[in-house]
Design an enzyme around this catalytic site. Structure first.
Site, PDB file in Angstrom:
ATOM      1  N   HIS A 264       0.837  -1.197   0.000  1.00  0.00           N
ATOM      2  CA  HIS A 264       0.000   0.000   0.000  1.00  0.00           C
ATOM      3  C   HIS A 264       0.880   1.258   0.000  1.00  0.00           C
ATOM      4  CE1 HIS A 264      -3.661   2.332   1.258  1.00  0.00           C
ATOM      5  NE2 HIS A 264      -2.738   3.138   1.768  1.00  0.00           N
ATOM      6  N   GLU A 265       1.808   1.317   0.946  1.00  0.00           N
ATOM      7  CA  GLU A 265       2.674   2.504   1.029  1.00  0.00           C
ATOM      8  C   GLU A 265       3.529   2.635  -0.222  1.00  0.00           C
ATOM      9  OE1 GLU A 265       2.018   4.762   3.142  1.00  0.00           O
ATOM     10  OE2 GLU A 265       0.653   3.495   4.288  1.00  0.00           O
ATOM     11  N   HIS A 268       1.725   4.601  -2.775  1.00  0.00           N
ATOM     12  CA  HIS A 268       1.847   6.043  -2.512  1.00  0.00           C
ATOM     13  C   HIS A 268       3.224   6.541  -2.977  1.00  0.00           C
ATOM     14  CE1 HIS A 268      -1.859   6.779  -0.343  1.00  0.00           C
ATOM     15  NE2 HIS A 268      -1.605   5.893   0.588  1.00  0.00           N
ATOM     16  N   GLU A 294      -4.744   7.813  -2.822  1.00  0.00           N
ATOM     17  CA  GLU A 294      -5.221   6.533  -2.304  1.00  0.00           C
ATOM     18  C   GLU A 294      -5.514   5.555  -3.446  1.00  0.00           C
ATOM     19  OE1 GLU A 294      -4.810   6.072   0.746  1.00  0.00           O
ATOM     20  OE2 GLU A 294      -6.008   4.328   1.305  1.00  0.00           O
TER      21      GLU A 294
HETATM   22 ZN    ZN Z   1      -3.087   5.208   1.961  1.00  0.00          ZN
END
Ligand code: ZN
Length: 502
Positions: A264-265, A268, A294
């Site tokens: 997830h990170e 980003h 996101e």
């Molecule tokens: Zn996030």
């Protein structure tokens, strides 16, 4: 014009450098700073943020923007100059509308509120937090009035996180989503959930770290221009496109938490690394919105990282990394375990099927608070009633209910919807990328991500903050934001795991 543009860029660079310095201090605060650093660090950050606000709202910047806007009135809006002036002017107008006393009061109130929230959560006593939240809601109303809004008070706050998005549009999209999603969640709840005991075995964290980082590098994250560290609450922060910091946390007894948190990170981080470096010192060199940010994290975490194709490639490697834990578990069993979905109390632990319902509930309550449709003292009951409506469960206490998130204690109203908007955008972007790359699934099953990252670079990352998020999405996918791609994705994928969901 070029003198004025140069001068504007010089002034904007000062602001950006202060923000980047704040970012370094914030990153350190959450990763390596000893506890004793907390008090002085808060002061250092407050001074930097005050200076950065003063520099940005300098009248000279306002004058230059007006002059340049007049000179560029006939210019192509897509040029760097026109985009820089347009985007900066929008932010300048907002920044100069908020009185500095209001900013200071919000910051003071929220630091007390955060302490009260922690205590209220620890003792399960909402009343300890209630007066602070009342004050923060009032301050948010004052902020909305200062910023101005055409239709709904919430519009002004939402715009801080999702520029140009309207509350009425979010309500329409969420309404459609809820209608289609709640029956799916009900059907899933009735069926037998896959066994996930196999991912709850003991997974030594050093090996989790190495495996996660190897996927992060395969995804295309450049570790010469970024790094990963541990933090209690994982986040990603950028000092420049050539210095992007990922953070993660790993759980020894639950593999998915750290693994998918890491991916997830990374999503980003890939976005931040893809922003044009020549824009870095200006407002253009930023993300388009929190929702789009996101969308990138969710895409690499869920659409890629929790897909069957992905694990066809990586599962043998994961088994090699954890032979004692996974040699008796086949790919199908593992795939079902990491995609177990069921109603739960805590947003940050929610699966991709139920997650958006947690957001809708918060969005509706925030609107009700701002529009005075609900008294703050009645918030816990309203929370529990909505949990029962959407997810069919009632939290056993406030810590697992109305007091679980930090956002309201920070005075951040209008932030939550960006999580769900990001989930919807991720599916819409993935569908468009899939149309453009016919063998995408085969590439993923082969551990090849270059074409997918390239598509995101071209269609999302390289535009920085140049376009309003909804324009960017329309350019990239041919459509405005809606719930259909998300619902289609969930229905197809989870029919495969839970049986037909129609
Ligand atoms: Zn996030």
């Amino acid at each position: 014009m070029s003198d004025k543009l140069d001068r504007l860029q010089t002034l904007l660079a000062r602001v950006d450098h202060l923000s980047s310095a704040s970012a370094v201090l914030t990153w350190d605060q959450e990763t390596y700073m000893p506890a004793g650093g907390a008090e002085p660090r808060a002061q250092h950050l407050a001074t930097l943020s005050q200076l950065s606000h003063e520099f940005f709202t300098d009248e000279e910047i306002g004058t230059l923007l007006d002059q340049l806007q007049a000179e560029l009135s006939d210019a192509d809006p897509d040029t760097y100059e026109a985009s820089l002036v347009r985007v900066t002017k929008r932010e300048y107008d907002k920044a100069t509308k908020i009185p500095s006393e209001l900013i200071a009061e919000l910051s003071r109130t929220s630091s007390h509120a955060k302490e009260a929230w922690k205590e209220a959560r620890a003792t399960d006593d909402f009343e300890k937090f209630q007066p602070h939240l009342e004050k923060l809601v009032d301050l948010n109303k004052r902020m909305a009035d200062a910023l101005g809004y055409a239709d709904r008070m919430y519009d002004a706050l939402l715009d801080n996180f999702e520029p140009e998005m309207r509350t009425a549009d979010v309500e329409r999209i969420f309404g459609d989503l809820r209608e289609k999603l709640v029956p799916i969640v009900e059907r899933i709840s009735e069926r037998e959930a896959p066994d996930d005991g196999v991912v709850r075995r003991h997974f030594p964290t050093e090996r989790q770290w190495a495996f996660g980082l190897s996927v992060v590098e395969d995804y295309g994250f450049d570790t010469d221009c970024g790094r990963q560290d541990y933090s209690t609450h994982p986040f990603t922060i950028s000092f420049a496109p050539s210095d992007v910091r990922l953070t993660t946390r790993l759980q020894e007894d639950y593999l998915p938490s750290g693994l998918f948190g890491t991916l997830h990170e990374c999503g980003h981080g890939l976005y931040e690394q893809g922003i044009p470096p020549e824009w870095a010192d200006t407002p253009l060199g930023s993300n388009a919105s929190l929702g789009l940010h996101e969308s990138q994290s969710r895409l690499w975490e869920n659409l890629v990282g929790r897909s069957y194709a992905f694990w066809r490639h990586y599962y043998p490697q994961l088994q090699e990394t954890f032979p004692d834990q996974l040699s008796d578990v086949d790919l199908d069993h593992f795939y079902r375990a990491i995609n177990r979905a069921e109603p739960s109390f805590i947003r940050v632990e929610a699966d991709e099927v139920t997650y958006n319902l947690h957001i809708m509930l918060r969005f509706e309550l925030e609107n009700a608070m701002l529009d005075d449709e609900i008294a703050i003292k009645d918030l816990p009951d309203a929370w529990n009633a909505k949990m029962e409506d959407y997810l069919g469960i009632t939290p056993p206490n406030h810590a697992e209910g109305v007091l679980q998130d930090i956002h309201w204690s920070m005075g951040a109203l209008g932030y939550f919807p960006t999580y769900a908007l990001g989930n919807l955008m991720s599916c819409q972007l993935y569908r468009a990328a899939n149309d453009a790359i016919p063998d995408l699934e085969a590439q993923i099953a082969d551990g090849q991500f270059g074409d997918l990252l390239g598509w995101m670079r071209t269609n999302v990352h390289q535009h920085g903050k140049k376009y309003a998020p909804q324009d960017l999405l329309k350019r990239a996918t041919g459509q405005t934001l809606g719930a259909d791609d998300f619902v289609g994705y969930i229905r197809d994928k989870y029919s495969g795991i839970y049986g037909a969901l129609d």
